[in-house]
Design an enzyme around this catalytic site. Structure first.
Site, mmCIF file in Angstrom:
data_model
loop_
_atom_site.group_PDB
_atom_site.id
_atom_site.type_symbol
_atom_site.label_atom_id
_atom_site.label_comp_id
_atom_site.label_asym_id
_atom_site.label_seq_id
_atom_site.Cartn_x
_atom_site.Cartn_y
_atom_site.Cartn_z
ATOM 1 N N GLY A 104 0.820 -1.206 0.000
ATOM 2 C CA GLY A 104 0.000 0.000 0.000
ATOM 3 C C GLY A 104 0.849 1.248 0.000
ATOM 4 O O GLY A 104 2.060 1.190 0.187
ATOM 5 N N GLY A 107 2.775 5.803 4.379
ATOM 6 C CA GLY A 107 2.086 6.513 5.454
ATOM 7 C C GLY A 107 0.733 5.961 5.827
ATOM 8 O O GLY A 107 -0.051 6.620 6.497
ATOM 9 N N THR A 111 4.156 0.197 8.986
ATOM 10 C CA THR A 111 5.131 0.031 10.061
ATOM 11 C C THR A 111 4.414 -0.174 11.397
ATOM 12 O O THR A 111 4.800 -1.028 12.197
ATOM 13 C CB THR A 111 6.053 1.261 10.141
ATOM 14 O OG1 THR A 111 6.540 1.544 8.832
ATOM 15 C CG2 THR A 111 7.212 1.023 11.065
ATOM 16 N N GLU A 331 -8.380 32.286 -9.302
ATOM 17 C CA GLU A 331 -8.986 31.363 -8.333
ATOM 18 C C GLU A 331 -10.507 31.488 -8.332
ATOM 19 O O GLU A 331 -11.220 30.503 -8.182
ATOM 20 C CB GLU A 331 -8.443 31.614 -6.919
ATOM 21 C CG GLU A 331 -6.929 31.433 -6.767
ATOM 22 C CD GLU A 331 -6.420 30.106 -7.305
ATOM 23 O OE1 GLU A 331 -7.179 29.115 -7.280
ATOM 24 O OE2 GLU A 331 -5.266 30.061 -7.770
ATOM 25 N N ASP A 405 -2.879 23.545 -13.837
ATOM 26 C CA ASP A 405 -4.259 23.272 -14.217
ATOM 27 C C ASP A 405 -4.298 22.512 -15.530
ATOM 28 O O ASP A 405 -5.104 21.607 -15.713
ATOM 29 C CB ASP A 405 -5.036 24.590 -14.395
ATOM 30 C CG ASP A 405 -5.108 25.384 -13.110
ATOM 31 O OD1 ASP A 405 -5.019 24.769 -12.033
ATOM 32 O OD2 ASP A 405 -5.253 26.620 -13.196
HETATM 33 P P1 ADP Z 1 3.896 3.291 6.451
HETATM 34 O O1 ADP Z 1 4.813 2.325 7.123
HETATM 35 O O2 ADP Z 1 2.722 2.646 5.809
HETATM 36 O O3 ADP Z 1 4.595 4.230 5.532
HETATM 37 P P2 ADP Z 1 3.711 4.316 9.084
HETATM 38 O O4 ADP Z 1 3.206 3.155 9.847
HETATM 39 O O5 ADP Z 1 5.184 4.540 9.121
HETATM 40 O O6 ADP Z 1 3.252 4.207 7.577
HETATM 41 O O7 ADP Z 1 2.916 5.608 9.541
HETATM 42 C C1 ADP Z 1 3.566 6.818 9.853
HETATM 43 C C2 ADP Z 1 2.802 7.553 10.924
HETATM 44 O O8 ADP Z 1 1.529 7.933 10.452
HETATM 45 C C3 ADP Z 1 2.521 6.707 12.146
HETATM 46 O O9 ADP Z 1 3.557 6.816 13.061
HETATM 47 C C4 ADP Z 1 1.219 7.296 12.679
HETATM 48 O O10 ADP Z 1 1.481 8.433 13.453
HETATM 49 C C5 ADP Z 1 0.525 7.747 11.440
HETATM 50 N N1 ADP Z 1 -0.408 6.733 10.927
HETATM 51 C C6 ADP Z 1 -0.363 6.143 9.717
HETATM 52 N N2 ADP Z 1 -1.389 5.298 9.542
HETATM 53 C C7 ADP Z 1 -2.108 5.333 10.682
HETATM 54 C C8 ADP Z 1 -3.290 4.658 11.124
HETATM 55 N N3 ADP Z 1 -3.940 3.787 10.333
HETATM 56 N N4 ADP Z 1 -3.755 4.942 12.365
HETATM 57 C C9 ADP Z 1 -3.123 5.826 13.146
HETATM 58 N N5 ADP Z 1 -2.007 6.485 12.797
HETATM 59 C C10 ADP Z 1 -1.496 6.251 11.575
HETATM 60 ZN ZN ZN Z 2 -5.450 27.375 -11.314
HETATM 61 MG MG MG Z 3 6.800 3.295 7.308
#
Ligand code: ADP
Ligand code: ZN
Ligand code: MG
Length: 512
Positions: A104, A107, A111, A331, A405
């Site tokens: 996926g 963020g 992890t 805008e 745009d």
């Molecule tokens: P990935 O490993 O998928 O890139 P991470 O687990 O490193 O994402 O997420 C980074 C940060 O974003 C986490 O430390 C947390 O603060 C926030 N975060 C991401 N996904 C979630 C989630 N599903 N619920 C709560 N916090 C999240």
């Molecule tokens: Zn524009």
């Molecule tokens: Mg990560």
């Protein structure tokens, strides 16, 4: 610190000697260079030895702290039960699970999931990233993999746990298809990983489970996905609105939110945000409260922070008054088209320079959307072209401000063609000749440009005054903009009535 001082003093001595004592400093410089290279290599070697440094999990992450992702969490928990109920698995003769692949966008909490998995199964947790295994020297990556698995077992023994979870982020860096790199380093690293995984067995104690994460399953070497390796693939997607609400609730728990703060509204406005972006949003909002000297975080602070997370930090750029006026007109063009196409969608109009943009209109998505009809795509093109056409109506010319745009509009037009929604009908994207695509995209854009120009035409005289208001206020709320728009529409309707009443017959007046 010491090191820098010594280097500094050494350099000073060398320069002094060279300048004032007429000593030939070249050999000294050469030796110093050699020494530096040797020191650098040493550092790298030490780094090699330290690979897979166990990241001590300070505060344990539990599945409750992960918002949304209900499916992924359930699938992962099911898979982990293999580790938890090992005896039952053994009596049934089930092959143990060795690897789980989380796929996926960045963020989304991959992890976090891996850490929660370690907590759930009471395992030790080690993390590494694919890019750590890429080295200039062949064999170093493979050595690091070996080291990582050894460390995992060692640590589990030390902490008296009978399982270890190794998390490898960005597995695609080492797990890309073999033989595709010019660099055999990657191949060796991948081979070593496969060897380690093949060598793991059920009877082994501690049991090791590898959890890997990637955003590019498509480029992974098929060997990685074979049974007995990464058997399980779990999708960790961007959260939907419910998911975002859940994540926001988790992230704001214990924070002083203002009473009338509507998290649901924020969840709705943050379509496309990852968990990490939501985390950064909550953080920015808290910083805004600190700056404002307020002890509560308000809806407006969140609203501004969404802009910041989306568009980047405010830049120090200071456009001239003329430029500001033009940006406001531009805008306003986007906003009018957006509002006419889908009423209630303009959240606010801003002309504060942020990131690469000099201004922008933020839209409120009606709902998370995954499918679009032709009309919806055309409407989006209209909104994208609204900016430059408003400039054209008002100034009689355009500016360079519409570049993005156009990129967006072209990409939408391309979607229309490749999805078989254009006048050339169903196409095979792969075999579509570039020039046919080009011609069709151009045709769509020209057509929509004409339509957008007509949509904006009735407003051409009124744009200037409101643009002036935007420049003065810097940011105008959607509701204020809507009031203005409907006042103009009322005015126009009355005008039309008057002019048409003259030659209308009594019957038509009744009908009107
Ligand atoms: P990935 O490993 O998928 O890139 P991470 O687990 O490193 O994402 O997420 C980074 C940060 O974003 C986490 O430390 C947390 O603060 C926030 N975060 C991401 N996904 C979630 C989630 N599903 N619920 C709560 N916090 C999240
Ligand atoms: Zn524009
Ligand atoms: Mg990560």
């Amino acid at each position: 610190m010491m090191k820098e001082w010594l280097i500094g003093i050494g350099l000073a001595v060398v320069i002094f000697a060279g300048l004032f004592l007429n000593v030939n400093v070249l050999p000294i410089l050469f030796l110093a260079g050699l020494a530096f290279v040797a020191w650098f290599m040493m550092e790298r070697r030490t780094a090699v030895a330290g690979a897979g440094r166990e990241t001590p999990v300070k505060h344990q992450v539990s599945f409750d702290q992960i918002g949304g992702q209900e499916n992924a969490k359930r699938e992962l928990r099911e898979a982990l039960d293999f580790l938890k109920y090992r005896e039952r698995i053994k009596t049934l003769g089930i092959r143990p699970l060795k690897g789980i692949l989380l796929t996926g966008p960045p963020g989304t909490g991959k992890t976090l999931m891996a850490k929660a998995a370690a907590t759930y199964t009471d395992s030790v947790f080690l993390a590494a990233s694919g890019s750590e295994f890429v080295e200039m020297y062949v064999g170093v990556g493979a050595q690091r993999i070996r080291e990582l698995f050894r460390k995992a077992r060692q640590l589990a023994k030390k902490e008296n746990k009978d399982s270890a979870i190794i998390f490898i982020d960005e597995i695609d860096v080492v797990g890309g298809r073999r033989g595709q790199h010019s660099h055999q380093e990657y191949d060796q690293t991948l081979n070593q990983l496969l060897t380690e995984m093949d060598g793991m067995s059920t009877t082994q104690s501690p049991l090791v489970l590898v959890i890997a994460a990637t955003n590019r399953v498509d480029i992974l070497d098929p060997a990685l996905l074979r049974p007995g390796r990464f058997d399980r693939q779990i999708k960790v997607d961007l959260p939907d609105k419910e998911g975002r609400l859940h994540i926001l609730q988790i992230l704001t728990a214990g924070k002083p939110l203002s009473e009338n703060l509507n998290l649901e509204h924020i969840a709705r406005e943050t379509f496309g945000f990852s968990g990490a972006q939501l985390e950064s949003l909550v953080n920015e909002a808290a910083i805004a409260a600190l700056r404002a000297g307020s002890n509560q975080i308000t809806q407006e602070m969140f609203r501004d922070s969404v802009d910041k997370v989306l568009m980047g930090e405010r830049t120090g750029r200071r456009p001239t008054d003329d430029e500001l006026q033009r940006v406001a007109v531009h805008e306003l063009g986007h906003a009018i088209v957006s509002e006419l196409m889908r009423p209630g969608t303009v959240s606010h109009i801003t002309i504060a320079p942020r990131g690469n943009a000099l201004g922008f209109v933020r839209q409120i998505p009606e709902a998370d959307r995954y499918l679009y009809t032709l009309e919806q795509l055309q409407e989006q093109i209209n909104v994208a072209l609204g900016g430059c056409l408003a400039e054209e109506h008002h100034y009689g010319n355009r500016s360079t401000g519409a570049q993005n745009d156009f990129v967006q509009a072209s990409s939408l037009a391309r979607t229309i063609v490749t999805c078989g929604l254009s006048r050339i009908g169903i196409v095979d994207e792969e075999h579509l000749p570039e020039n046919v695509l080009d011609t069709e995209v151009r045709h769509i854009l020209a057509e929509q440009e004409r339509i957008t120009r007509e949509i904006l035409r009735p407003y051409r005289e009124d744009i200037a005054q409101f643009a002036f208001d935007i420049v003065r206020e810097e940011s105008v709320d959607g509701s204020v903009f809507r009031d203005w728009l409907s006042s103009i529409q009322d005015k126009k309707e009355q005008g039309e009535m008057k002019s048409s009443e003259a030659h209308r017959t009594p019957e038509t007046v009744l009908l009107a």
